[in-house]
Design a protein around this motif. Structure first.
Motif, PDB file in Angstrom:
ATOM      1  N   PHE A 547       0.571  -1.240  -0.010  1.00 34.24           N
ATOM      2  CA  PHE A 547       0.225   0.008  -0.133  1.00 34.24           C
ATOM      3  C   PHE A 547       0.806   1.069  -0.082  1.00 34.24           C
ATOM      4  CE2 PHE A 547      -2.226   3.430   1.985  1.00 34.24           C
ATOM      5  CZ  PHE A 547      -3.508   3.293   1.497  1.00 34.24           C
ATOM      6  N   ALA A 548       1.978   1.344   0.744  1.00 32.20           N
ATOM      7  CA  ALA A 548       2.878   2.297   0.817  1.00 32.20           C
ATOM      8  C   ALA A 548       3.487   2.595  -0.593  1.00 32.20           C
ATOM      9  CB  ALA A 548       3.971   2.195   1.855  1.00 32.20           C
ATOM     10  N   LEU A 549       3.824   1.563  -1.321  1.00 28.54           N
ATOM     11  CA  LEU A 549       4.425   1.521  -2.709  1.00 28.54           C
ATOM     12  C   LEU A 549       3.386   2.325  -3.431  1.00 28.54           C
ATOM     13  CD1 LEU A 549       6.653  -1.753  -3.137  1.00 28.54           C
ATOM     14  CD2 LEU A 549       7.373   0.447  -2.599  1.00 28.54           C
ATOM     15  N   HIS A 550       1.952   1.761  -3.279  1.00 28.73           N
ATOM     16  CA  HIS A 550       0.927   1.998  -4.098  1.00 28.73           C
ATOM     17  C   HIS A 550       0.773   3.799  -4.044  1.00 28.73           C
ATOM     18  CE1 HIS A 550      -2.987   2.254  -6.177  1.00 28.73           C
ATOM     19  NE2 HIS A 550      -3.271   2.994  -5.217  1.00 28.73           N
ATOM     20  N   THR A 551       0.890   4.063  -2.780  1.00 28.48           N
ATOM     21  CA  THR A 551       0.779   5.563  -2.629  1.00 28.48           C
ATOM     22  C   THR A 551       1.783   6.404  -3.101  1.00 28.48           C
ATOM     23  OG1 THR A 551      -0.793   5.258  -0.477  1.00 28.48           O
ATOM     24  CG2 THR A 551       0.233   7.233  -0.856  1.00 28.48           C
ATOM     25  N   CYS A 552       2.932   5.850  -2.861  1.00 24.50           N
ATOM     26  CA  CYS A 552       4.245   6.617  -3.231  1.00 24.50           C
ATOM     27  C   CYS A 552       4.216   6.618  -4.983  1.00 24.50           C
ATOM     28  CB  CYS A 552       5.406   5.905  -2.957  1.00 24.50           C
ATOM     29  SG  CYS A 552       5.749   5.997  -1.015  1.00 24.50           S
ATOM     30  N   GLY A 553       3.503   5.760  -5.634  1.00 20.13           N
ATOM     31  CA  GLY A 553       3.594   5.644  -7.009  1.00 20.13           C
ATOM     32  C   GLY A 553       2.807   6.410  -7.596  1.00 20.13           C
ATOM     33  N   LYS A 554       1.867   7.194  -6.867  1.00 17.71           N
ATOM     34  CA  LYS A 554       1.062   8.560  -7.435  1.00 17.71           C
ATOM     35  C   LYS A 554       2.155   9.555  -7.851  1.00 17.71           C
ATOM     36  CE  LYS A 554      -3.043   7.230  -4.790  1.00 17.71           C
ATOM     37  NZ  LYS A 554      -4.086   7.649  -3.772  1.00 17.71           N
ATOM     38  N   ARG A 555       3.082   9.509  -7.266  1.00 17.37           N
ATOM     39  CA  ARG A 555       4.269  10.669  -7.653  1.00 17.37           C
ATOM     40  C   ARG A 555       5.435  10.054  -8.488  1.00 17.37           C
ATOM     41  NH1 ARG A 555       7.258  13.155  -9.529  1.00 17.37           N
ATOM     42  NH2 ARG A 555       8.348  15.079  -8.986  1.00 17.37           N
ATOM     43  N   TRP A 556       5.845   8.928  -7.739  1.00 20.52           N
ATOM     44  CA  TRP A 556       7.296   8.182  -8.243  1.00 20.52           C
ATOM     45  C   TRP A 556       6.859   7.268  -8.987  1.00 20.52           C
ATOM     46  CZ3 TRP A 556      10.412  12.022  -7.992  1.00 20.52           C
ATOM     47  CH2 TRP A 556      10.400  12.882  -6.703  1.00 20.52           C
ATOM     48  N   PRO A 557       7.561   7.082 -10.347  1.00 19.29           N
ATOM     49  CA  PRO A 557       7.274   5.999 -11.318  1.00 19.29           C
ATOM     50  C   PRO A 557       8.044   4.544 -10.801  1.00 19.29           C
ATOM     51  CG  PRO A 557       7.887   7.719 -12.477  1.00 19.29           C
ATOM     52  CD  PRO A 557       7.835   8.182 -11.118  1.00 19.29           C
ATOM     53  N   LEU A 558       9.229   5.007 -10.017  1.00 15.24           N
ATOM     54  CA  LEU A 558       9.860   3.713  -9.406  1.00 15.24           C
ATOM     55  C   LEU A 558       9.063   3.202  -8.303  1.00 15.24           C
ATOM     56  CD1 LEU A 558      12.613   2.412  -9.084  1.00 15.24           C
ATOM     57  CD2 LEU A 558      13.174   3.988  -7.012  1.00 15.24           C
ATOM     58  N   ALA A 559       8.201   3.863  -7.545  1.00 11.21           N
ATOM     59  CA  ALA A 559       7.166   2.988  -6.695  1.00 11.21           C
ATOM     60  C   ALA A 559       6.441   1.980  -7.513  1.00 11.21           C
ATOM     61  CB  ALA A 559       6.679   3.802  -5.843  1.00 11.21           C
ATOM     62  N   ARG A 560       5.684   2.634  -8.603  1.00 10.73           N
ATOM     63  CA  ARG A 560       4.871   1.823  -9.323  1.00 10.73           C
ATOM     64  C   ARG A 560       5.440   0.707  -9.892  1.00 10.73           C
ATOM     65  NH1 ARG A 560       3.426   7.173 -11.223  1.00 10.73           N
ATOM     66  NH2 ARG A 560       4.397   7.013 -13.271  1.00 10.73           N
ATOM     67  N   THR A 561       6.557   0.765 -10.181  1.00  8.72           N
ATOM     68  CA  THR A 561       7.514  -0.493 -10.865  1.00  8.72           C
ATOM     69  C   THR A 561       7.484  -1.353  -9.817  1.00  8.72           C
ATOM     70  OG1 THR A 561       8.559   0.760 -12.484  1.00  8.72           O
ATOM     71  CG2 THR A 561       9.569  -1.310 -11.796  1.00  8.72           C
ATOM     72  N   TYR A 562       7.890  -1.118  -8.488  1.00  8.24           N
ATOM     73  CA  TYR A 562       8.036  -2.110  -7.347  1.00  8.24           C
ATOM     74  C   TYR A 562       6.844  -2.509  -7.103  1.00  8.24           C
ATOM     75  CZ  TYR A 562      12.939  -0.742  -6.584  1.00  8.24           C
ATOM     76  OH  TYR A 562      14.310  -0.461  -6.876  1.00  8.24           O
ATOM     77  N   GLU A 563       5.725  -1.679  -6.949  1.00 10.58           N
ATOM     78  CA  GLU A 563       4.426  -2.277  -6.390  1.00 10.58           C
ATOM     79  C   GLU A 563       3.891  -3.217  -7.410  1.00 10.58           C
ATOM     80  OE1 GLU A 563      -0.230  -1.187  -6.005  1.00 10.58           O
ATOM     81  OE2 GLU A 563       1.284   0.322  -7.281  1.00 10.58           O
ATOM     82  N   VAL A 599      17.211  -5.794 -14.036  1.00 12.86           N
ATOM     83  CA  VAL A 599      16.510  -7.193 -14.293  1.00 12.86           C
ATOM     84  C   VAL A 599      15.088  -6.940 -14.152  1.00 12.86           C
ATOM     85  CG1 VAL A 599      16.173  -9.475 -14.193  1.00 12.86           C
ATOM     86  CG2 VAL A 599      18.717  -8.676 -14.143  1.00 12.86           C
ATOM     87  N   LEU A 600      14.629  -6.399 -12.911  1.00  9.81           N
ATOM     88  CA  LEU A 600      13.336  -6.410 -12.628  1.00  9.81           C
ATOM     89  C   LEU A 600      12.761  -5.157 -13.513  1.00  9.81           C
ATOM     90  CD1 LEU A 600      13.204  -6.769  -8.862  1.00  9.81           C
ATOM     91  CD2 LEU A 600      12.436  -8.568 -10.580  1.00  9.81           C
ATOM     92  N   GLY A 601      13.154  -4.140 -13.470  1.00  5.27           N
ATOM     93  CA  GLY A 601      12.859  -2.801 -14.326  1.00  5.27           C
ATOM     94  C   GLY A 601      12.617  -3.294 -15.899  1.00  5.27           C
ATOM     95  N   GLU A 602      13.486  -4.155 -16.553  1.00  7.38           N
ATOM     96  CA  GLU A 602      13.275  -4.448 -17.891  1.00  7.38           C
ATOM     97  C   GLU A 602      12.285  -5.504 -18.069  1.00  7.38           C
ATOM     98  OE1 GLU A 602      17.210  -6.208 -18.796  1.00  7.38           O
ATOM     99  OE2 GLU A 602      18.019  -4.105 -18.710  1.00  7.38           O
ATOM    100  N   TRP A 603      11.953  -6.253 -16.958  1.00 12.29           N
ATOM    101  CA  TRP A 603      10.877  -7.469 -16.815  1.00 12.29           C
ATOM    102  C   TRP A 603       9.493  -6.502 -17.217  1.00 12.29           C
ATOM    103  CZ3 TRP A 603       7.526  -8.469 -13.015  1.00 12.29           C
ATOM    104  CH2 TRP A 603       6.457  -9.464 -13.219  1.00 12.29           C
ATOM    105  N   VAL A 604       9.463  -5.573 -16.104  1.00  9.43           N
ATOM    106  CA  VAL A 604       8.258  -4.929 -16.077  1.00  9.43           C
ATOM    107  C   VAL A 604       8.092  -4.102 -17.220  1.00  9.43           C
ATOM    108  CG1 VAL A 604       7.293  -2.904 -14.996  1.00  9.43           C
ATOM    109  CG2 VAL A 604       8.320  -4.688 -13.504  1.00  9.43           C
ATOM    110  N   GLU A 605       8.904  -3.508 -17.925  1.00  7.08           N
ATOM    111  CA  GLU A 605       8.581  -2.666 -18.938  1.00  7.08           C
ATOM    112  C   GLU A 605       8.321  -3.617 -20.396  1.00  7.08           C
ATOM    113  OE1 GLU A 605       8.695   0.431 -19.914  1.00  7.08           O
ATOM    114  OE2 GLU A 605       9.012   0.781 -17.811  1.00  7.08           O
ATOM    115  N   SER A 606       8.944  -4.899 -20.494  1.00  5.80           N
ATOM    116  CA  SER A 606       8.616  -5.748 -21.513  1.00  5.80           C
ATOM    117  C   SER A 606       7.313  -6.862 -21.150  1.00  5.80           C
ATOM    118  CB  SER A 606       9.931  -6.888 -21.851  1.00  5.80           C
ATOM    119  OG  SER A 606      10.215  -7.497 -20.587  1.00  5.80           O
ATOM    120  N   VAL A 607       7.375  -7.350 -20.007  1.00  2.00           N
ATOM    121  CA  VAL A 607       6.456  -8.287 -19.829  1.00  2.00           C
ATOM    122  C   VAL A 607       5.055  -7.940 -18.609  1.00  2.00           C
ATOM    123  CG1 VAL A 607       5.800 -10.622 -18.956  1.00  2.00           C
ATOM    124  CG2 VAL A 607       7.880 -10.174 -20.339  1.00  2.00           C
TER     125      VAL A 607
END
Length: 622
Positions: A547-563, A599-607
C-alpha cells in the motif's frame, strides 16, 4: 425519527478514524465491523466545510478570465506582454525583466502550475540563453491553453514552482536557504537570471511539473520538458561550475532516481562530486578539534557549530548531500562506493530551526553554537559511516561450502550487525533529543522525513547484510543450511520498516523521499520470499508495504514499478518458481535487491505491463 447512521448520511463519505489510521476498508456503519470486532471506540470526523464555492471565488475567476484574454490577445499580435496593463496600484509595478513580483496567477488552492514554463539558463557572459521548445512527434494546434513561448519565463509559473518546492520537497532535500533564495529570486524578480540561481530554478521547475493541472501538460510533454531542462542544467554546470550548478544537479539526480533512471541519477552525482572537488567543498568541513564526526560514536559528540554565512552552510549541505545520496543509493552494491571519509572533525549541517532563519540572524553570535544538529545530519552519519561497513563486507569473496570461511563470514557479519544495533540505539536517543529541541510544537515530530528515511535505510542495510543466509524457496539452490540468526534479524528489520510506513499519513507518502521507496521494496521482497520458503501464508505486513508503494507511486514511477512486481508475485504465490512469470532472480536472496533492480525493471517494461492486475487487496492478503 432516529438520526441517520454514518453509512446513510449524505455528508458521510469517509471511513471511521480507526480505519483511516490503519488504512483498511471500512463499511461505514456505527460501529463498523473492525471496531466492533476489536472493541474499539468507533468515531467519525465530520468536516465543517460547507459545499459550494467559497465567497468571492466567481469574481476571482472573472478577473482571471479578463487577464488571460488580454494575454492571449498580446500573443496573437506578437507583442511583448505589458504587465502594467494587468492591474493597477503599486502591487503591479513591473521589474526590469518585465515581471511583477506580486503578480502570481494561482488557479487552485494547491497552487499547482498553470503551464510548463522554465527559466533560461545563465550563460558565462551574463547573456540569457532561452530554452527551446521540445520537438513533439504530433504538435498540438495553438490554442489559448497551449503552452506558449511566453510561459517559458513566466513569473507566475516559476513562483508557483518554488512555492511547491519549499512546501512539499524542501523538508527532505534542504540544500537551499529559503529566506535568501526567496529574496533574490522571487521578491526581487530576478528569477535566477543574474544571481546565478538559474540552474536551481530550472531544476525546481522540472521536479514540480508533476503537479501541473494544465490540460495540455501530458506525460510525454512533461517528460520532454524535463529532458530539455536536464540537458540545459548539465551544460551550464560544465561551462560554469558553481555551487548553484551543483544544487541544480542534485535536485535533478533525485528526480531521475524517483523516475527509476538510477544510471542517470548516478551520473549526475558523479558530476556533482567532480565539480565539488574543483570548488574545494571539503575545505569548509574541516575542524581539527577532535576525532572524525562520522565515527561509530559520533552521535554522542556532535560538533558544536561555528558561525558560518549562508553560502558556507550551503556548501556544507551540498557536500554531504552528494555523499549521502551516493551511499544510500548503493545499498547492496558489490563495488567501492564514494570517496574516503573527510578527516578531522567536519562540520555537519546545522539544525532545521537555524536553517530557517534569515542570514543576519544566523550570523548573530548568541544564536550559535547549537549542541545538536539536524535529522539530515543523522542520516549523513549513517550513510557515510555505517553503510560503508556493509559495502566493504559485501565486497569480500566467500565460499559458503567451506566451513572455516563460512564461520569467519558469520562472525564478521554478526559484529557488523551488533554495530548497527548499537548505532540504532544511539540514533533513537539522538532523535528524541532532537525532537525535544526542534519539534516540541509539532504534532508528529517522529515522522520527520529524515528520521523515517534513516530508520528505514538502516533496516534495509540489515536485510542486505544477512539475507543470503535465510531459507531459500523451492526452486532456488540452497548452498548451506540456513542461519537462524540471519532470519530473525531480517524479520525484525522488515517488521520495523512496515511499522514505520504504517505510521505515515497518505500526504507524507505521496511526497516522500524517493530513496525511501527502495528501502520499502527491500523489506517487501524479503517478506515475500521468506514466506514462500517456509510455505506459509503471505504476511499481512506485506500489505502495508504494498500500500505504501501504491501511494508513493502516485508521484514516483519507481514505486509503481516495485508495486507491480509485488502484486504479480503475490498473485502467483502458489505457482512454482519455474512456472512463475516473475524473474527467478527476484526469489534468490543470495542476490541483493540492488543487483536485480535492472533485471526487474526491464521485465516490467517488456512483460509486466501486459499482465492484468486488479486494484485493491492483493490475493492472499485478505
Amino acid at each position: 425519527m432516529a438520526s441517520p447512521s454514518p453509512a446513510s448520511s449524505t455528508d458521510r463519505k469517509i471511513a471511521c478514524n480507526i480505519c483511516r489510521r490503519r488504512k483498511t476498508a471500512c463499511d461505514r456503519k456505527k460501529p463498523c465491523a473492525l471496531c466492533e470486532k476489536s472493541n474499539f471506540v468507533c468515531e467519525y470526523t465530520i468536516s465543517d466545510r460547507q459545499p459550494g464555492l467559497r465567497a468571492g471565488y466567481v469574481s476571482q475567476l472573472e478577473k482571471r478570465l479578463v487577464e488571460l484574454e488580454r494575454r492571449v490577445a498580446v500573443v496573437e499580435e506578437r507583442q511583448p506582454y505589458d504587465p502594467f496593463q494587468a492591474g493597477s496600484g503599486p502591487d503591479h509595478v513591473a521589474n526590469d525583466h518585465g515581471f511583477s513580483p506580486q503578480h502570481v496567477a494561482s488557479t487552485t488552492e494547491d497552487h499547482t502550475l498553470s503551464g510548463s514554463s522554465i527559466p533560461s539558463a545563465p550563460m558565462q557572459d551574463g547573456q540569457q540563453n532561452p530554452l527551446p521548445t521540445p520537438a513533439l512527434s504530433n504538435p498540438l494546434p495553438p490554442t489559448p491553453k497551449q503552452v506558449t513561448f511566453l510561459d517559458l519565463q513566466s513569473y507566475s509559473v516559476i513562483s508557483e514552482a518554488c512555492e511547491i518546492w519549499f512546501r512539499k520537497y524542501h523538508r527532505w532535500f534542504p540544500i537551499l536557504h529559503q529566506p535568501s533564495f526567496t529574496a533574490v529570486v522571487l521578491e526581487s524578480g530576478d528569477l535566477g537570471i543574474s544571481s546565478g540561481y538559474g540552474p536551481v530554478v530550472q531544476a525546481i521547475v522540472a521536479i514540480t511539473l508533476q503537479h501541473s493541472k494544465h490540460e495540455q501538460m501530458r506525460d510525454k510533454l512533461r517528460q520532454d520538458w524535463q529532458d530539455q531542462i536536464s540537458a540545459s542544467v548539465v551544460t551550464t554546470a560544465i561551462n560554469v561550475p558553481t555551487l548553484n550548478s551543483i544544487q541544480g544537479l542534485l535536485i535533478l539526480s533525485v528526480l531521475h532516481y524517483g523516475e527509476g533512471a538510477s544510471q542517470r541519477s548516478s551520473t549526475l552525482l558523479a558530476l556533482c562530486r567532480r565539480i565539488g572537488d574543483h570548488l574545494g567543498l571539503r575545505h569548509f568541513l574541516l575542524n581539527n578539534n577532535g576525532l572524525a564526526a562520522t565515527s561509530p560514536t559520533a552521535l554522542r559528540r556532535l560538533p558544536q557549530f561555528v558561525n558560518t554565512i549562508v553560502e558556507q552552510e550551503e556548501k556544507i549541505r551540498a557536500y554531504w548531500m552528494i555523499e549521502m545520496l551516493d551511499h544510500v543509493a548503493a545499498i547492496g552494491a558489490r563495488y567501492t562506493v564514494g570517496a574516503a571519509l573527510t578527516p578531522g572533525n567536519p562540520l555537519l549541517p546545522c539544525s532545521d530551526s537555524m536553517w530557517a532563519f534569515p542570514e543576519d540572524v544566523m550570523n548573530e553570535n548568541h544564536i550559535r553554537p547549537y549542541h545538536y544538529c539536524s535529522a539530515f545530519s543523522l542520516c549523513v552519519i549513517l550513510a557515510t559511516s555505517e553503510l560503508s561497513g556493509v559495502h566493504n563486507f559485501l565486497l569480500k569473496p566467500v565460499m559458503m561450502q567451506d566451513f572455516e570461511q563460512r564461520d569467519t563470514w558469520q562472525s564478521e557479519a554478526q559484529r557488523i550487525d551488533e554495530r548497527l544495533t548499537m548505532w540504532r540505539d544511539e540514533f533513537v536517543a539522538a532523535a528524541y533529543r532532537l525532537i525535544n529541541a526542534e519539534y516540541v510544537h509539532h504534532d508528529r515530530p517522529e515522522m520527520d522525513p529524515y528520521i523515517v528515511l534513516t530508520n528505514c535505510v538502516l533496516n534495509a542495510a540489515v536485510i542486505t547484510l544477512l539475507q543470503q543466509r535465510v531459507p531459500c524457496p523451492s526452486g532456488i539452490e540452497q548452498d548451506v543450511e540456513p542461519w537462524a540468526f540471519a532470519s530473525s534479524r531480517c524479520i525484525y528489520a522488515a517488521e520495523n520498516t512496515a511499522f514505520k510506513v504504517r505510521q505515515m499519513e497518505e500526504d507524507e507518502l505521496l511526497i516522500c523521499h524517493p530513496h525511501l521507496i527502495f528501502s520499502i521494496f527491500v523489506a517487501a521482497r524479503f517478506y515475500f520470499v521468506h514466506s514462500k520458503a517456509l510455505d506459509a501464508n503471505v504476511p499481512t505486513n506485506l500489505h502495508s508495504l504494498a500500500f505504501a508503494l501504491h501511494t508513493c507511486g502516485k508521484r514516483w514511477p519507481l514505486a509503481r514499478t516495485y508495486e507491480r512486481i509485488i502484486r504479480i508475485a503475490v498473485a502467483e504465490y502458489r505457482t512454482p518458481i519455474a512456472a512463475s512469470t516473475v524473474p527467478k532472480e527476484f526469489f534468490d536472496l543470495k542476490l541483493t535487491t540492488l543487483e536485480i533492480t535492472d533485471v526487474l525493471g526491464e521485465w516490467v517494461e517488456s512483460v509486466g505491463h501486459s499482465l492484468t492486475m486488479t486494484d485493491g487487496l492483493m490475493p492472499g492478503l485478505a
